[in-house]
Design a protein around this motif. Structure first.
Motif, mmCIF file in Angstrom:
data_model
loop_
_atom_site.group_PDB
_atom_site.id
_atom_site.type_symbol
_atom_site.label_atom_id
_atom_site.label_comp_id
_atom_site.label_asym_id
_atom_site.label_seq_id
_atom_site.Cartn_x
_atom_site.Cartn_y
_atom_site.Cartn_z
ATOM 1 N N HIS A 14 0.971 4.079 1.927
ATOM 2 C CA HIS A 14 0.836 4.903 3.127
ATOM 3 C C HIS A 14 -0.021 6.104 2.738
ATOM 4 C CE1 HIS A 14 4.715 3.485 5.331
ATOM 5 N NE2 HIS A 14 4.089 2.490 4.736
ATOM 6 N N ASN A 23 5.071 6.227 -0.524
ATOM 7 C CA ASN A 23 5.605 5.147 0.299
ATOM 8 C C ASN A 23 4.604 4.004 0.349
ATOM 9 O OD1 ASN A 23 8.055 6.464 1.130
ATOM 10 N ND2 ASN A 23 6.812 7.744 2.473
ATOM 11 N N TYR A 24 5.125 2.773 0.189
ATOM 12 C CA TYR A 24 4.289 1.591 0.155
ATOM 13 C C TYR A 24 4.905 0.505 1.033
ATOM 14 C CZ TYR A 24 2.764 3.793 -4.232
ATOM 15 O OH TYR A 24 2.310 4.672 -5.167
ATOM 16 N N ASP A 25 4.060 -0.340 1.582
ATOM 17 C CA ASP A 25 4.491 -1.575 2.210
ATOM 18 C C ASP A 25 3.912 -2.707 1.374
ATOM 19 O OD1 ASP A 25 5.817 -0.386 4.370
ATOM 20 O OD2 ASP A 25 3.987 -0.339 5.577
ATOM 21 N N HIS A 27 3.021 -6.643 1.527
ATOM 22 C CA HIS A 27 2.774 -7.700 2.504
ATOM 23 C C HIS A 27 2.663 -9.053 1.824
ATOM 24 C CE1 HIS A 27 1.352 -4.928 5.821
ATOM 25 N NE2 HIS A 27 1.363 -4.127 4.779
ATOM 26 N N ILE A 34 4.882 -7.680 6.602
ATOM 27 C CA ILE A 34 5.549 -6.794 5.646
ATOM 28 C C ILE A 34 6.816 -7.495 5.170
ATOM 29 C CG2 ILE A 34 6.739 -4.600 5.304
ATOM 30 C CD1 ILE A 34 4.832 -3.378 7.374
ATOM 31 N N GLU A 37 9.566 -3.053 1.613
ATOM 32 C CA GLU A 37 9.236 -1.646 1.863
ATOM 33 C C GLU A 37 9.676 -0.814 0.664
ATOM 34 O OE1 GLU A 37 11.253 -0.699 5.493
ATOM 35 O OE2 GLU A 37 9.698 -1.636 6.715
ATOM 36 N N CYS A 38 8.815 0.071 0.235
ATOM 37 C CA CYS A 38 9.096 0.955 -0.892
ATOM 38 C C CYS A 38 9.009 2.385 -0.374
ATOM 39 C CB CYS A 38 8.076 0.736 -2.000
ATOM 40 S SG CYS A 38 7.926 -0.999 -2.478
ATOM 41 N N ARG A 39 10.132 3.105 -0.435
ATOM 42 C CA ARG A 39 10.205 4.436 0.167
ATOM 43 C C ARG A 39 10.787 5.451 -0.799
ATOM 44 N NH1 ARG A 39 7.408 1.904 3.040
ATOM 45 N NH2 ARG A 39 7.739 1.383 5.217
ATOM 46 N N ALA A 68 12.547 -6.657 4.071
ATOM 47 C CA ALA A 68 12.212 -6.319 5.464
ATOM 48 C C ALA A 68 13.450 -6.107 6.324
ATOM 49 C CB ALA A 68 11.330 -7.411 6.066
#
Length: 194
Positions: A14, A23-25, A27, A34, A37-39, A68
């Motif tokens: 992101h 933050n990453y998604d 896919h 997606i 999710e990495c937050r 997800a």
């Protein structure tokens, strides 16, 4: 194991001008759906301030990696880092599954991927000039991370913050190193490239 059993992942960071959190998604590169999710949700005020300074690379981090559906798969964390990073990886239940130790005086970036006892499972080695990294157990390549990937459209890599992770098909689906490789990819940017 589900989503972690895949061998090819597209990581998209992101981006934002005033973004403190990492933050990453992740896919599925074939469907662009997606799947992970990495937050980094709970940043302290001081850490947020330092992320916009020359001390960004030294700040602590705590990244939660979930599927997800929101199920916690992994937690990747590091305390304050003065010289070398010492990163810990826990599974969704909070059990330590390993970590990463940055190598001193490594050109291009290198760290050891370790089991919970500190035994080295493989090494992450990168090129000084590009975004190409390989996970090696001796001479055997377990995985690679790259900004370029044959078979993926160029539109996937329009941003400098997108890259592909390819895990070798001979790394078994239940091998602990598989989770550690995915966790390590979340650290490359924060530990080696900032």
């Amino acid at each position: 194991m589900g989503v972690l059993a895949k061998n090819l992942f597209l990581v998209k960071e992101h981006v934002g001008m005033f973004k403190a959190a990492n933050n990453y998604d992740i896919h599925d590169p074939y469907t662009n759906e997606i799947i992970i999710e990495c937050r980094e949700n709970n940043l302290g005020f001081i850490t947020k301030l330092l992320r916009f300074s020359d001390y960004k690379r030294m700040t602590p981090f705590n990244i939660e990696i979930s599927d997800a559906q929101g199920n916690l798969l992994l937690r990747v964390s590091r305390g304050i880092s003065i010289f070398l990073s010492d990163v810990k990886v826990h599974d969704g239940e909070g059990n330590l599954i390993g970590g990463f130790k940055q190598k001193f005086f490594s050109i291009g970036g290198k760290f050891d991927v370790q089991d919970p006892s500190g035994n080295t499972l493989c090494n992450l080695k990168g090129t000084w000039t590009g975004w190409n990294f390989r996970f090696l157990a001796g001479e055997r390549e377990l995985a690679q991370v790259s900004k370029e990937w044959a078979g993926l459209g160029k539109e996937m890599f329009t941003s400098a913050d997108n890259y592909a992770l390819s895990i070798s098909s001979d790394v078994s689906e239940d091998a602990p190193v598989r989770k550690l490789i995915l966790a390590a990819v979340m650290c490359i940017d924060m530990v080696l490239k900032e």
